[in-house]
Design an enzyme around this catalytic site. Structure first.
Site, PDB file in Angstrom:
ATOM      1  N   GLU A  51       0.811  -1.221   0.000  1.00  0.00           N
ATOM      2  CA  GLU A  51       0.000   0.000   0.000  1.00  0.00           C
ATOM      3  C   GLU A  51       0.840   1.265   0.000  1.00  0.00           C
ATOM      4  O   GLU A  51       0.425   2.289  -0.545  1.00  0.00           O
ATOM      5  CB  GLU A  51      -0.946   0.015   1.214  1.00  0.00           C
ATOM      6  CG  GLU A  51      -2.085  -0.995   1.132  1.00  0.00           C
ATOM      7  CD  GLU A  51      -1.765  -2.295   1.824  1.00  0.00           C
ATOM      8  OE1 GLU A  51      -2.679  -3.127   1.962  1.00  0.00           O
ATOM      9  OE2 GLU A  51      -0.590  -2.483   2.224  1.00  0.00           O
ATOM     10  N   PHE A 113     -11.708  -6.332  14.599  1.00  0.00           N
ATOM     11  CA  PHE A 113     -10.614  -6.805  13.751  1.00  0.00           C
ATOM     12  C   PHE A 113     -10.355  -5.808  12.618  1.00  0.00           C
ATOM     13  O   PHE A 113     -11.261  -5.401  11.917  1.00  0.00           O
ATOM     14  CB  PHE A 113     -10.972  -8.192  13.182  1.00  0.00           C
ATOM     15  CG  PHE A 113      -9.940  -8.737  12.236  1.00  0.00           C
ATOM     16  CD1 PHE A 113      -8.684  -9.110  12.695  1.00  0.00           C
ATOM     17  CD2 PHE A 113     -10.222  -8.860  10.880  1.00  0.00           C
ATOM     18  CE1 PHE A 113      -7.723  -9.607  11.816  1.00  0.00           C
ATOM     19  CE2 PHE A 113      -9.273  -9.362   9.997  1.00  0.00           C
ATOM     20  CZ  PHE A 113      -8.017  -9.736  10.470  1.00  0.00           C
ATOM     21  N   GLN A 114      -9.110  -5.423  12.471  1.00  0.00           N
ATOM     22  CA  GLN A 114      -8.662  -4.477  11.433  1.00  0.00           C
ATOM     23  C   GLN A 114      -9.432  -3.154  11.475  1.00  0.00           C
ATOM     24  O   GLN A 114      -9.770  -2.580  10.434  1.00  0.00           O
ATOM     25  CB  GLN A 114      -8.748  -5.115  10.041  1.00  0.00           C
ATOM     26  CG  GLN A 114      -7.707  -6.219   9.847  1.00  0.00           C
ATOM     27  CD  GLN A 114      -7.548  -6.652   8.399  1.00  0.00           C
ATOM     28  OE1 GLN A 114      -8.466  -6.512   7.590  1.00  0.00           O
ATOM     29  NE2 GLN A 114      -6.389  -7.174   8.061  1.00  0.00           N
ATOM     30  N   LYS A 163     -18.288  -0.636   5.932  1.00  0.00           N
ATOM     31  CA  LYS A 163     -18.775  -1.660   5.014  1.00  0.00           C
ATOM     32  C   LYS A 163     -20.294  -1.684   4.931  1.00  0.00           C
ATOM     33  O   LYS A 163     -20.860  -1.889   3.851  1.00  0.00           O
ATOM     34  CB  LYS A 163     -18.239  -3.028   5.456  1.00  0.00           C
ATOM     35  CG  LYS A 163     -18.511  -4.128   4.433  1.00  0.00           C
ATOM     36  CD  LYS A 163     -17.745  -5.399   4.740  1.00  0.00           C
ATOM     37  CE  LYS A 163     -17.984  -6.435   3.635  1.00  0.00           C
ATOM     38  NZ  LYS A 163     -17.223  -7.677   3.872  1.00  0.00           N
ATOM     39  N   MET A 469      23.621  10.000   2.103  1.00  0.00           N
ATOM     40  CA  MET A 469      23.445  11.355   2.604  1.00  0.00           C
ATOM     41  C   MET A 469      23.740  11.434   4.105  1.00  0.00           C
ATOM     42  O   MET A 469      24.393  12.371   4.573  1.00  0.00           O
ATOM     43  CB  MET A 469      22.033  11.869   2.318  1.00  0.00           C
ATOM     44  CG  MET A 469      21.823  13.323   2.712  1.00  0.00           C
ATOM     45  SD  MET A 469      22.983  14.460   1.908  1.00  0.00           S
ATOM     46  CE  MET A 469      22.137  14.723   0.344  1.00  0.00           C
TER      47      MET A 469
END
Length: 572
Positions: A51, A113-114, A163, A469
């Site tokens: 993602e 959950f999630q 949802k 760097m």
């Protein structure tokens, strides 16, 4: 009236907004949306492998096409993996609309959950974020999201989709207009303020234009260049503003700031009028605030009211879109008598030209010079590190060439997915990514995306076996204590007290080939041209070119953190 689910309305809305490409990764809370997307052919769905890469791809797609980038991820970890990309886009004013799945409304706040409060998590790094609580609000919220993302100062917007809301039936209508109370982006230029600024410009003996990323975002480059030529005033740019005027233009001095050109930094210190457009004056270009442009009156044109006089006090503030402002300027500006001033600027350039020491072995400038020779038209995408500054200094940007990077946040791992997104949006334009060996490994899984989408991007990996760097800072300011920057360090290194190190891992060439891409390793200067010629022959798969670089290569000039623009380290 016919009713449809929220999932169907979302797909309809995307089509109404002209979305042709969506970057998505599925999950339980978005599987119904994925199903609706499966049933249509107008929107191309890209499946990245992470993602974070997904949002960088949408970001680069937006930067290089001028369209809004669109993301779709699931709830919980899918949403939190967007955070770095949202912050990247927010800093660099990139229009994104990111849809995140969310658990059903009755589960929100119950540690389901999630489930995460992604709107709360990203509130400070998005232009707007909202959880859709009612099905009847869905169409309006989506319409507002696209409007907010692309208008005013562009930026990322996040819409969280429970949802159960998306499953609910409701109106099939999608709004055609937006009316948001309290959000009325300014589209007009204050002519009185602009005339004051131009009057100051005409009176100045040592005027200087400073162009920031806002000029590129507004696509005002062509008009700005005409103004520069008419007034005969020299130009400096921020790193993000590079390309506001062609870099081979005789009035272009270079970038200013921490790794800016000597002449550019000296011009800021000695100018009597600094006319800035589309920059927020961050610390990497100003150095010590009290010593920045000490002899100058300052004009500041910016679309963001909050950016004006936040870091640097300005004499003439003008809140306006960069393109609208320069269009109006074109009507009023006159030729300026800058011959003496340009003579001084040219003297600084001759005294300390922007260059690297020549070595018998291959160096970064040799590679970039070859890119300049072989590619008249290209999009160059950089990662973050020394290679980024080399590219910002030496890549030639013209009307047919563009450079993009993570500027404000400095996000390692941006380069490769950025190249993927740029190529998806510009299939007929060569896309070249320039990355370090550290940043390249942060999203290297996108080889799968690039191979399966048949994207012939060219990936240049500057491999100096260090996080270059940070190593440079350690060399200059930390007594050469190279802690946590040697990418070959590990158990063997510790066991032998630094006397032995393993071979570098990974073997980039073999890794590229394992994904079905092409890999080339270059160790000598005379191999560079042939490597690019070979890469150009690969028209269906990406090509990685690994360039073995000396770890001692340094980016100069450099200003020590907390220093002034005049305190430049030219070499050491």
């Amino acid at each position: 009236m016919r009713q449809i689910s929220g999932n169907k309305l979302l797909v309809k809305a995307l089509k109404e907004e002209g979305v042709d490409t969506l970057f998505g990764y599925p999950g339980a809370c978005t599987i119904d949306i994925s199903d609706e997307l499966y049933k249509q052919d107008d929107i191309r769905v890209i499946l990245p492998r992470h993602e974070q890469a997904l949002v960088h791809e949408a970001d680069a797609y937006a930067r290089t096409t001028g369209k809004v980038g669109v993301c779709l991820v699931t709830s919980g970890p899918g949403a939190t993996n967007l955070v770095t990309g949202l912050a990247t886009a927010n800093y660099d004013s990139v229009p994104l609309v990111c849809f995140t799945g969310q658990v059903a409304r009755h589960l929100i706040g119950n540690d389901a959950f999630q489930e995460v409060d992604i709107v709360g998590i990203t509130r400070s790094i998005t232009k707007y974020g909202v959880t859709v609580r009612n099905r009847e609000d869905l169409g309006r919220i989506i319409k507002e999201a696209f409007y907010i993302a692309r208008t005013g100062k562009p930026g990322p917007v996040l819409i969280d989709l429970p949802k159960d809301v998306m499953a609910e039936l409701g109106s099939a209508e999608y709004p055609s207009e937006v009316n948001i109370r309290g959000y009325k982006p300014n589209t007009n230029v204050h002519i009185g303020q602009l005339k004051k600024a131009i009057k100051m410009l005409n009176k100045a003996e040592r005027p200087l234009f400073l162009a920031g990323g806002g000029v590129n975002i507004a696509r005002a480059n062509d008009i700005f260049t005409k103004i520069v030529e008419k007034t005969n005033i020299p130009v400096i740019t921020t790193v993000m503003g590079r390309g506001a005027i062609p870099t081979n233009h005789p009035l272009y001095i270079g970038n200013l700031g921490m790794h800016g050109a000597y002449a550019a930094n000296m011009a800021v210190s000695e100018c009597d009028l600094l006319f800035s457009i589309g920059t927020r004056f961050n610390d990497r270009i100003t150095g010590k605030l009290h010593a920045f442009a000490p002899k100058a009156q300052i004009v500041h044109i910016d679309i963001d009211t909050a950016a004006i006089s936040r870091n640097i006090h300005v004499d003439i503030p003008i809140v306006a879109d960069a393109r609208e402002a320069v269009l109006k300027m074109q009507e009023y500006v006159e030729p300026c008598h800058t011959e003496k001033w340009l003579g001084q600027v040219n003297a600084w350039q001759a005294e300390h030209p922007l260059m690297m020491k020549k070595h018998a072995e291959m160096g970064p400038k040799d590679i970039i010079d070859e890119i300049n020779r072989q590619f008249d038209e290209a999009i160059v995408v950089t990662d973050v590190g020394q290679h980024q500054m080399f590219a910002a200094q030496y890549v030639e940007i013209t009307e047919k060439k563009q450079i993009i990077m993570s500027g404000g946040l400095g996000t390692m791992g941006y380069g490769f997915p950025g190249a993927v997104g740029a190529k998806l949006g510009n299939p007929d334009t060569p896309v070249i990514a320039i990355s370090g060996d550290g940043g390249m490994q942060m999203n290297i899984q996108e080889f799968a995306t690039a191979v399966l989408e048949e994207l012939p991007v060219i990936l240049c990996v500057f491999n100096n076996t260090y996080l270059g760097m940070v190593r440079q800072w350690q060399k200059l300011f930390y007594g050469k204590r190279y802690g946590m920057t040697n990418l070959r360090s590990g158990a063997l290194f510790r066991r032998t007290e630094g006397k032995e190190m393993p071979e570098y891992t990974p073997d980039f060439v073999k890794l590229a080939e394992s994904y079905g891409a092409k890999g080339i390793r270059v160790t000598k200067k005379d191999e560079i041209a042939a490597a690019f010629e070979e890469a150009k022959k690969n028209t269906k798969v990406p090509t990685l070119i690994e360039f073995i670089i000396d770890p001692e290569e340094m980016v100069y000039p450099m200003i020590q953190p907390g220093g002034t623009l005049e305190e430049m380290i030219m070499d050491c």
